[in-house]
Design a protein around this motif. Structure first.
Motif, short mmCIF file in Angstrom:
data_model
loop_
_atom_site.label_atom_id
_atom_site.label_comp_id
_atom_site.label_asym_id
_atom_site.label_seq_id
_atom_site.Cartn_x
_atom_site.Cartn_y
_atom_site.Cartn_z
N GLU A 122 102.60 28.85 -24.27
CA GLU A 122 101.70 27.70 -23.37
C GLU A 122 100.98 28.64 -22.41
OE1 GLU A 122 100.91 24.52 -23.32
OE2 GLU A 122 102.26 23.52 -24.62
N ASN A 123 101.72 29.38 -21.51
CA ASN A 123 100.81 30.13 -20.56
C ASN A 123 99.79 31.23 -21.15
OD1 ASN A 123 102.55 28.94 -18.73
ND2 ASN A 123 104.01 30.95 -18.60
N ILE A 124 100.03 31.88 -22.25
CA ILE A 124 99.27 32.71 -22.86
C ILE A 124 98.24 32.09 -23.49
CG2 ILE A 124 98.73 34.80 -24.71
CD1 ILE A 124 101.80 35.22 -24.30
N TYR A 125 98.61 30.91 -24.18
CA TYR A 125 97.30 30.10 -24.61
C TYR A 125 96.31 29.67 -23.52
CZ TYR A 125 95.49 25.59 -26.30
OH TYR A 125 94.33 24.45 -26.49
N GLU A 126 96.86 29.30 -22.54
CA GLU A 126 95.85 29.07 -21.34
C GLU A 126 95.01 30.12 -21.12
OE1 GLU A 126 95.45 25.94 -20.31
OE2 GLU A 126 96.94 24.87 -21.35
N GLU A 127 95.56 31.32 -21.00
CA GLU A 127 94.73 32.49 -20.82
C GLU A 127 93.80 32.94 -21.78
OE1 GLU A 127 95.61 36.86 -18.91
OE2 GLU A 127 97.14 35.73 -19.62
N ILE A 128 94.17 32.74 -23.03
CA ILE A 128 93.22 32.82 -24.38
C ILE A 128 92.09 32.03 -24.04
CG2 ILE A 128 93.07 32.79 -26.41
CD1 ILE A 128 95.79 33.53 -26.72
N MET A 129 92.51 30.82 -23.79
CA MET A 129 91.30 29.73 -23.61
C MET A 129 90.35 29.86 -22.56
SD MET A 129 92.04 28.01 -26.32
CE MET A 129 90.62 26.61 -26.27
N GLU A 130 90.86 30.60 -21.56
CA GLU A 130 89.93 30.93 -20.13
C GLU A 130 89.28 32.06 -20.43
OE1 GLU A 130 90.70 32.42 -15.70
OE2 GLU A 130 92.16 31.42 -16.71
N LYS A 131 89.79 33.02 -21.25
CA LYS A 131 89.21 34.63 -21.22
C LYS A 131 88.54 34.73 -22.69
CE LYS A 131 92.24 36.33 -17.62
NZ LYS A 131 93.35 37.31 -17.40
N ALA A 132 89.01 34.08 -23.59
CA ALA A 132 88.50 34.58 -25.01
C ALA A 132 86.77 34.30 -25.02
CB ALA A 132 89.04 33.60 -25.84
N VAL A 133 86.26 35.33 -25.83
CA VAL A 133 84.83 35.28 -25.87
C VAL A 133 84.52 33.95 -26.82
CG1 VAL A 133 82.76 36.17 -27.11
CG2 VAL A 133 84.42 37.69 -26.09
N ILE A 202 98.89 32.31 -31.85
CA ILE A 202 99.47 31.31 -30.30
C ILE A 202 98.48 30.00 -30.22
CG2 ILE A 202 99.50 31.22 -28.03
CD1 ILE A 202 100.29 34.22 -28.30
N VAL A 203 97.33 30.20 -30.36
CA VAL A 203 96.42 28.88 -30.48
C VAL A 203 96.62 28.08 -31.59
CG1 VAL A 203 94.06 28.16 -30.79
CG2 VAL A 203 94.34 30.23 -29.56
N ALA A 204 97.09 28.41 -33.05
CA ALA A 204 97.12 27.73 -33.93
C ALA A 204 98.71 27.05 -33.58
CB ALA A 204 97.17 28.37 -35.17
N LYS A 205 99.65 27.66 -33.23
CA LYS A 205 101.12 27.09 -33.06
C LYS A 205 100.74 25.94 -31.80
CE LYS A 205 105.38 27.15 -33.01
NZ LYS A 205 106.14 26.21 -34.06
N VAL A 206 100.30 26.46 -30.70
CA VAL A 206 100.51 25.59 -29.56
C VAL A 206 99.74 24.46 -30.07
CG1 VAL A 206 99.39 25.29 -27.21
CG2 VAL A 206 100.56 27.44 -27.78
N LYS A 207 98.54 24.15 -30.50
CA LYS A 207 97.81 22.95 -31.00
C LYS A 207 98.59 22.23 -32.04
CE LYS A 207 93.05 24.38 -29.82
NZ LYS A 207 92.94 23.21 -28.99
N ARG A 208 99.38 23.02 -32.88
CA ARG A 208 100.24 22.03 -33.72
C ARG A 208 101.25 21.85 -33.36
NH1 ARG A 208 104.03 21.97 -37.70
NH2 ARG A 208 103.46 20.76 -39.56
N ASP A 209 101.84 22.06 -32.37
CA ASP A 209 103.24 21.72 -31.67
C ASP A 209 102.85 20.71 -30.99
OD1 ASP A 209 104.65 23.50 -33.04
OD2 ASP A 209 105.31 24.84 -31.02
N LYS A 210 101.73 20.55 -30.04
CA LYS A 210 101.30 19.33 -29.44
C LYS A 210 100.94 18.40 -30.21
CE LYS A 210 99.37 22.06 -25.56
NZ LYS A 210 98.21 22.28 -24.68
N LEU A 211 100.46 18.40 -31.44
CA LEU A 211 99.96 17.40 -32.36
C LEU A 211 101.34 16.60 -32.84
CD1 LEU A 211 97.91 15.59 -33.85
CD2 LEU A 211 97.98 17.38 -35.68
N MET A 212 102.25 17.68 -33.39
CA MET A 212 103.58 17.16 -33.88
C MET A 212 104.39 16.24 -32.65
SD MET A 212 103.24 17.67 -36.81
CE MET A 212 105.02 17.32 -37.56
N ASP A 213 104.14 16.71 -31.63
CA ASP A 213 104.66 16.02 -30.41
C ASP A 213 104.25 14.50 -30.49
OD1 ASP A 213 106.50 17.82 -29.90
OD2 ASP A 213 105.36 18.51 -28.21
N GLU A 214 102.93 14.39 -30.53
CA GLU A 214 102.13 13.14 -30.77
C GLU A 214 102.66 12.32 -31.84
OE1 GLU A 214 100.25 11.71 -28.59
OE2 GLU A 214 100.96 13.23 -27.22
#
Length: 264
Positions: A122-133, A202-214
């Motif tokens: 989750e932490n790295i995901y947030e950093e990726i979303m903030e800093k990625a091109v 990481i992006v793919a995993k975090v997004k999928r885990d959140k959806l499965m929680d829903e």
């Protein structure tokens, strides 16, 4: 600041400032003092140990840009890594992501999403979303997976999301993408070997885990929040008791061989 020739006279705060500034000559003086046994202050020893760990981590992450560097050397700096999460589960979509990182960006603890904890992801995901091109993502439903098969579902999604972010070169985790119009390379175990692919994983995993929680809230009887759709003993027992729901993959064994109405 005091004369750095007298390292022993520096306070802990002064040592901390030098380490943060990255002044190599002064840092070397501290390390020499530690290695000689002359530095005995516990706080100073802890600072040097933390500095060494940080430098080692920077070196580890720098090595993850090995495949990207080959493209950088050719003047291609918009290098996308692409990967998927959820290829093997019995339920839920496959999650496919592509990420273009700034060249040589240091993302602390970056690694294959399967090798790090959920909290760290989750932490790295947030950093990726903030800093990625650029970041692009797509879910492919269980219904679509059943229609075209998992390999085609992943490949088709990768082509789609890469078209959206328009990279100059592509690195994929083992998946071959021969129809791309830009240079590409398939890297076996790429999520552990390439920074860009690791970021995509990481992006793919975090997004999928959140959806499965829903989905767990919608179908609480299956325990999706716990196993994310994988074929655990608990999950299989729930399928046998309740039958499959609308997000189960009906072409995946052992579901396809079980005796129940397989209509969605």
């Amino acid at each position: 600041m005091k004369d750095l020739r007298n390292v022993a006279d520096l306070t802990i705060k002064e040592i901390e400032k030098v380490l943060k500034a990255g002044a190599k000559e002064e840092i070397r003086a501290f390390i020499n003092r530690v290695e000689s046994g002359a530095e005995t202050r516990k706080a100073a020893l802890k600072l040097i140990a933390a500095y060494r760990r940080e430098e080692a981590e920077k070196m580890r992450v720098a090595k993850l840009y090995k495949f990207e560097e080959e493209f950088y050397n050719d003047g291609k700096f918009l290098v996308a890594g692409t990967d998927e999460a959820g290829r093997g589960p019995l339920a839920g979509p496959v999650s496919v992501a592509a990420v273009i990182l700034p060249p040589r960006l240091f993302l602390k603890k970056l690694n294959d999403s399967k090798k790090i904890s959920a909290a760290l992801r989750e932490n790295i995901y947030e950093e990726i979303m903030e800093k990625a091109v650029a970041v692009s993502h797509k879910f492919v439903s269980a219904e679509e997976i059943d229609r075209v098969n998992i390999a085609q579902a992943v490949m088709g999604a990768m082509y789609e999301i890469l078209t959206e972010i328009k990279p100059e070169a592509v690195l994929s985790d083992a998946v071959k993408l021969p129809d791309l119009t830009m240079p590409w390379q398939s890297v076996v175990h790429g999520d552990a070997l390439s920074a860009s692919i690791a970021a995509a994983s990481i992006v793919a995993k975090v997004k999928r885990d959140k959806l499965m929680d829903e989905y767990d809230k919608k179908y609480p009887q299956y325990g999706f929040a716990k196993h994310k759709g994988y074929g655990t003993k608990e999950h299989m027992a729930a399928i046998e008791k309740y039958g499959p729901c609308s997000i189960h993959r009906m072409t995946f064994a052992p579901i396809k061989d079980m005796k129940f109405d397989q209509t969605r």
